[in-house]
Scaffold this motif. Sequence first.
Motif, short mmCIF file in Angstrom:
data_model
loop_
_atom_site.label_atom_id
_atom_site.label_comp_id
_atom_site.label_asym_id
_atom_site.label_seq_id
_atom_site.Cartn_x
_atom_site.Cartn_y
_atom_site.Cartn_z
N GLU A 123 -1.46 -36.68 3.73
CA GLU A 123 -1.66 -36.15 4.97
C GLU A 123 -2.70 -36.78 5.93
O GLU A 123 -3.63 -37.35 5.11
CB GLU A 123 -1.71 -34.65 4.91
N ARG A 139 -0.99 -34.06 -1.15
CA ARG A 139 -0.02 -34.48 -0.22
C ARG A 139 -0.67 -35.38 0.80
O ARG A 139 -1.93 -35.43 1.10
CB ARG A 139 0.24 -33.18 0.74
N ARG A 187 -7.31 -29.49 5.88
CA ARG A 187 -6.30 -30.27 5.52
C ARG A 187 -6.74 -31.41 4.73
O ARG A 187 -7.34 -32.40 5.14
CB ARG A 187 -5.41 -30.74 6.86
N TYR A 188 -6.24 -31.58 3.49
CA TYR A 188 -6.61 -32.48 2.59
C TYR A 188 -5.59 -33.13 1.88
O TYR A 188 -4.57 -32.72 1.78
CB TYR A 188 -7.82 -31.88 1.66
N ARG A 208 9.75 -21.23 9.04
CA ARG A 208 9.29 -21.93 7.60
C ARG A 208 10.29 -22.76 7.11
O ARG A 208 11.46 -22.66 7.21
CB ARG A 208 9.18 -20.70 6.60
P1 ATP Z 1 1.00 -26.72 7.66
O1 ATP Z 1 1.89 -26.21 8.53
O2 ATP Z 1 -0.48 -26.42 7.97
O3 ATP Z 1 1.14 -28.04 7.11
P2 ATP Z 1 2.40 -26.04 5.45
O4 ATP Z 1 3.64 -25.44 5.96
O5 ATP Z 1 2.66 -27.53 5.11
O6 ATP Z 1 1.24 -25.75 6.19
P3 ATP Z 1 2.66 -24.61 2.91
O7 ATP Z 1 3.36 -25.48 2.24
O8 ATP Z 1 3.18 -23.38 3.44
O9 ATP Z 1 1.82 -25.07 4.22
O10 ATP Z 1 1.25 -24.29 2.25
C1 ATP Z 1 0.81 -23.15 1.86
C2 ATP Z 1 -0.82 -23.20 2.28
O11 ATP Z 1 -1.37 -24.15 1.79
C3 ATP Z 1 -0.90 -23.30 3.77
O12 ATP Z 1 -0.73 -22.08 4.59
C4 ATP Z 1 -2.45 -23.86 3.88
O13 ATP Z 1 -3.02 -22.65 3.66
C5 ATP Z 1 -2.24 -24.65 2.42
N1 ATP Z 1 -2.24 -26.09 2.70
C6 ATP Z 1 -0.97 -26.68 2.97
N2 ATP Z 1 -1.44 -27.96 3.10
C7 ATP Z 1 -2.61 -28.38 2.74
C8 ATP Z 1 -3.49 -29.52 2.87
N3 ATP Z 1 -3.13 -30.41 3.13
N4 ATP Z 1 -4.62 -29.31 2.85
C9 ATP Z 1 -5.32 -27.73 2.63
N5 ATP Z 1 -4.39 -26.81 2.63
C10 ATP Z 1 -3.04 -26.81 2.87
#
Ligand code: ATP
Length: 425
Positions: free
Chosen positions: A115, A113, A121-122, A258
């Motif tokens: 980001e 992603r 967050r990576y 969500r």
């Molecule tokens: P956030 O609100 O933190 O951006 P999200 O709703 O985008 O989370 P999901 O798509 O539900 O996250 O992904 C499930 C899990 O994957 C998250 O709860 C988190 O633990 C992990 N995750 C999501 N994005 C990242 C990222 N960029 N880097 C590391 N872990 C991530």
Amino acid sequence: MASYQTPRGTQDILPSDSRKWLEVEELIRSVCYYYGYDEIRTPVFEDTKVFKRENDSSDMVNKEMYTFSINNEDSLTLRPEGTAGVIRSFVQHKMYGIMEMPAKLYYMGEMFRYERPQKGRYRQFNQFGIENIGVKSPLVDAEVIALGYSILKALGLSQIKVVLNTLGDDESRANYRAKLKEHFAPCLDELCADCKRRYEQNPLRLLDCKVDKDHPSMMSAPKMEDSLNEESKAYFNEVLKALDALEIPYEIDDRLVRGLDYYTHTVFEVVSTHPESGSQATVFAGGRYDGLVEYFGGPQMSGVGFAMGMERLMILAEAEGIALGQREGIDVYVMGLGNVGTVPLEIATACRANGFVSEFNITPRGLKAQFKSVDRKQAKFAVIVGETELEQHMCNVKHIASQKQVSCDIDDVVDTIELLMKEGE
Ligand code: ATP
Ligand code: MG
């Protein structure tokens, strides 16, 4: 001179850490095995349309995808999440006709992603996730939460919290959307651009806004609960009852929505309450979805699943002081003194073939230096091969704990080690 570095938002996992990863991955696989889930491995990239579905208002789909096209071929996207690929595969291979339902699948692997990188967050990160497809039951929702929860418990994490909510069925959600639109219409001008887009595409997402979360209209927004019909309320109560029966503590958060449009009924997040987890506290999140199997061309089928952020899991384990990936001492270190040629390598190979973790001395070194390696590697046995003994095809085996040393034929090293081990018991 040019210097080469990992791209922004990515990281190398070095041997000292990869051992920790391996331990966590093995634990996860074993929990899945006990729950009857099988692994599914789908490609790291898919046709863009697998992820980019019409009307999807999530940031992930709209701003965070690595999308490319080569030679004017159809657009491809590095997977930002696992569910879409799994459901695409489920339909492509008509698993609904082959497998006993519910299908219970899990995946583990890299997601991508675009980001802003920060701790937890990576741009390339790893998710473990499960999908349970084909049977709609509150018991399944609770079981899915229990699977994720038991992984965190088995790891030894204690500062975690299950938060859940229901979005109800289609009718309840339509009801709620209408109420939200009515509520936010008068103040829409004061909200961020994303909120304006969400208002049109998926008003439920307004409640998820990180920019406007303190705006007064957010506080006074109507509650989902008041839009739920009886059936949806009953379904949610059954989920809660099952969690109670499993003694899984939870909190209900009526603002938990969500993002994705296809969520229905149960949605949940499991968050860390450890002070170091900061704003990246969600370890895993998911919910029940309808319509996704149909979207990919399959029958009408409901599914439920979650995705767990593995890096976040590792960070939390570290913060809670959980020791992972400890390397144990080896069984055998084979020393060589003088011109002993390939013999130490041969002995180490024979030991390995008999189930002993073994290493041998490679570069010419004295006895003392080689015993230092025995120490450092915490070897249980040292095998000493010297030039003179070798003339008689003999060597020495030393049991480090008891300091007992015996001489034996080169071909009998394994037997001798086993004998010394028995004696030591
Ligand atoms: P956030 O609100 O933190 O951006 P999200 O709703 O985008 O989370 P999901 O798509 O539900 O996250 O992904 C499930 C899990 O994957 C998250 O709860 C988190 O633990 C992990 N995750 C999501 N994005 C990242 C990222 N960029 N880097 C590391 N872990 C991530
Ligand atoms: Mg995100």
